[in-house]
Motif scaffolding. Structure first.
Motif, short mmCIF file in Angstrom:
data_model
loop_
_atom_site.label_atom_id
_atom_site.label_comp_id
_atom_site.label_asym_id
_atom_site.label_seq_id
_atom_site.Cartn_x
_atom_site.Cartn_y
_atom_site.Cartn_z
N SER A 80 0.95 -0.98 0.01
CA SER A 80 -0.41 -0.13 -0.08
C SER A 80 0.67 1.42 0.13
N ASN A 81 0.66 2.12 -0.26
CA ASN A 81 1.07 3.55 -0.80
C ASN A 81 0.42 4.15 -0.13
N VAL A 82 -0.12 4.13 1.37
CA VAL A 82 -1.00 5.08 2.18
C VAL A 82 -0.40 4.70 3.44
N CYS A 83 0.15 5.83 4.02
CA CYS A 83 0.52 6.20 4.99
C CYS A 83 -0.60 5.01 6.39
N ARG A 84 -0.13 4.49 7.31
CA ARG A 84 -1.15 3.67 8.67
C ARG A 84 -1.86 5.51 9.24
N HIS A 85 -1.22 6.07 8.98
CA HIS A 85 -1.45 7.54 10.20
C HIS A 85 -2.28 7.72 10.19
N ARG A 86 -2.55 9.57 9.18
CA ARG A 86 -3.88 9.71 8.53
C ARG A 86 -3.93 9.72 7.18
N LEU A 146 12.20 -0.55 4.20
CA LEU A 146 11.96 -1.14 2.04
C LEU A 146 10.68 -2.53 2.13
N ASP A 147 10.93 -3.07 3.51
CA ASP A 147 9.99 -4.01 3.28
C ASP A 147 8.88 -4.18 3.68
N GLY A 148 8.57 -2.27 4.10
CA GLY A 148 6.88 -1.58 4.93
C GLY A 148 6.54 -1.99 5.71
N SER A 149 7.88 -2.28 7.11
CA SER A 149 7.91 -2.34 8.32
C SER A 149 7.60 -1.04 8.41
N LEU A 150 7.14 -0.53 9.67
CA LEU A 150 7.31 1.07 10.30
C LEU A 150 8.28 0.57 11.54
N ARG A 151 9.20 2.03 10.86
CA ARG A 151 10.72 2.48 11.68
C ARG A 151 10.47 3.76 12.64
N GLY A 152 10.09 4.54 12.22
CA GLY A 152 9.23 5.35 12.83
C GLY A 152 8.52 6.64 12.90
N ALA A 153 7.67 6.80 14.17
CA ALA A 153 6.73 7.48 14.40
C ALA A 153 6.66 8.90 15.28
N PRO A 154 7.34 9.74 14.58
CA PRO A 154 7.71 11.10 15.87
C PRO A 154 6.71 11.66 16.73
N ALA A 155 6.40 11.70 18.11
CA ALA A 155 5.88 11.81 19.29
C ALA A 155 4.68 11.31 19.36
N MET A 156 4.73 9.89 19.47
CA MET A 156 3.41 9.06 19.06
C MET A 156 3.65 8.76 20.74
N ASP A 157 4.80 8.44 21.29
CA ASP A 157 4.80 8.20 22.84
C ASP A 157 3.89 8.01 23.81
N MET A 158 2.94 8.93 23.42
CA MET A 158 2.54 8.66 24.83
C MET A 158 0.50 8.92 24.22
N PHE A 175 -1.17 3.65 20.76
CA PHE A 175 -0.32 3.20 19.62
C PHE A 175 0.25 1.70 19.46
N CYS A 176 0.42 0.85 18.64
CA CYS A 176 1.92 -0.12 18.84
C CYS A 176 1.91 -0.13 17.21
N LYS A 177 3.54 -0.27 16.83
CA LYS A 177 4.11 0.17 16.02
C LYS A 177 4.73 -1.00 14.69
#
Length: 375
Positions: free
Chosen positions: A86-92, A117-129, A133-135
């Motif tokens: 998918s070319n759609v971000c899992r956030h917004r 490049l395998d599609g796994s989420l590496r980073g999501a800024p300011a999501m720790d609170m 959220f599950c990376k």
């Protein structure tokens, strides 16, 4: 029959034997509702081509496409594996990448979520609170993607047989040419003012060559010597024999594998629904079609060389001349197919009887009709 039902009109159209066949009804091309059915039951359920595999040579090389409105990303991962996702971000839900290019990671242009490049989420800024959220649960959904004879084939259909199985008869016909080894030398994107089926049908038949291509290749065509074999379940085809009047159209002088007429034979194959291939012993070119409303089609137009010619020091000069011819032929096809679309807008437009040289058009119509449900 409800004359306002394009699907019913099409089924009635193909219910007659080929010897009495007519061109497809106007409504099948012009109807918004029928194109919505095509998107759902043809494009969303078929193998579609994103171009040649050698367009993605290095890790991080990517291209984008859409299938029935679904944004898709195709890339080469760090291990060299061809992937689609998918070319759609899992956030917004922003689209992530556009066009073609090369990336080290996939970064969302909206909030900078990054994916490997395998599609796994590496980073999501300011999501720790955010406690929900599950990376690990936010990888980009994978989409089926395979290398079939050097073509990138993608589908949204989880149950579709592999192209190697579905299109095995293509190998029976042209396997001797080694299509996977041809080298792409150009890839372009166009948008024409016509229906996608008009352009597909135009490719499938050579009946139009003497007139539509009178300024280029039409003069070398003898309609009386043409035949159109019965097509296969998932594609139709025909072939012609050429001489050396068109650069690179016959086998390389150093090629000792191809013998007799196989050194001269050009194949034209329409892989349903929308991959159109011209394959010669010296070069190939292709179109991949994506509907853009009833009256427009997006076209991926590419081509290249047989490996014998790709290694020839004079190949670039020859191919430059050939590309000029192909572009001219393509422009002629654009004029012809856009005129057909304009003609269909007339109140007096009616489909006519098909020539014996238009058997592929009849088979294409039957293939579409078999995929549109009776609602």
């Amino acid at each position: 029959m409800n004359v306002h039902d394009p699907a019913a009109e099409l089924r009635a159209n193909v219910a007659v034997p080929f010897e009495r066949a007519q061109a497809m009804p106007v409504s099948v091309y012009t109807s918004e509702s029928f194109q919505a059915l095509e998107q759902e039951h043809v494009f969303a359920t078929s193998w579609l081509c994103a171009g040649r595999v050698d367009a993605l040579k290095e890790p991080g090389d990517y291209l984008t496409m859409e299938i029935s409105g679904e944004p898709i990303l195709v890339l080469r991962d760090r291990e060299g594996v061809l992937r689609a996702m998918s070319n759609v971000c899992r956030h917004r839900m922003s689209t992530l990448l556009e066009g073609r290019g090369r990336v080290r990671v996939i970064t969302c242009p909206y909030h900078a979520w990054t994916y490997a490049l395998d599609g796994s989420l590496r980073g999501a800024p300011a999501m720790d609170m955010n406690q929900s959220f599950c990376k690990e649960a936010n990888s980009l959904p994978a989409i089926r993607c395979v290398d079939w004879n050097g073509w990138i084939m993608v589908t949204l259909n989880p149950d579709l047989p592999e192209p190697q199985e579905q299109l095995a008869e293509v190998d029976d016909l042209v396997g001797y040419l080694g299509m996977a080894d041809y080298v792409e030398t150009f890839r372009e994107e166009h948008r024409w003012n016509t229906n996608w089926k008009i352009l597909a049908e135009n490719f499938m038949e050579s009946y139009h060559l003497p007139m539509c291509h009178g300024g280029t290749i039409g003069g070398a065509v003898n309609l009386r010597q043409m035949t159109c074999p019965e097509g296969k379940a998932h594609f139709n085809y025909h072939h012609i024999l050429k001489d050396d009047s068109i650069a690179l159209s016959i086998a390389h002088k150093d090629n000792t594998t191809l013998q007799g007429e196989d050194r001269l034979r050009t194949w034209l194959m329409a892989i349903y629904p929308s991959l159109l291939i011209t394959l010669t012993p010296g070069y190939f070119w292709y179109l991949c079609l994506t509907p853009d409303g009833p009256g427009h089609v997006k076209i991926l137009y590419g081509g290249g060389l047989h490996p014998d010619f790709a290694a020839d020091p004079d190949a670039e000069t020859h191919f430059s001349a050939l590309k000029g011819l192909l572009d001219h032929v393509n422009d002629e096809d654009r004029g012809c197919t856009e005129r057909v679309w304009r003609g269909m807008q007339g109140r007096l437009a009616r489909p006519g009887a098909l020539s014996h040289l238009e058997r592929p058009n009849y088979e294409f119509a039957r293939w579409i009709a078999n995929r549109i449900p009776d609602v």
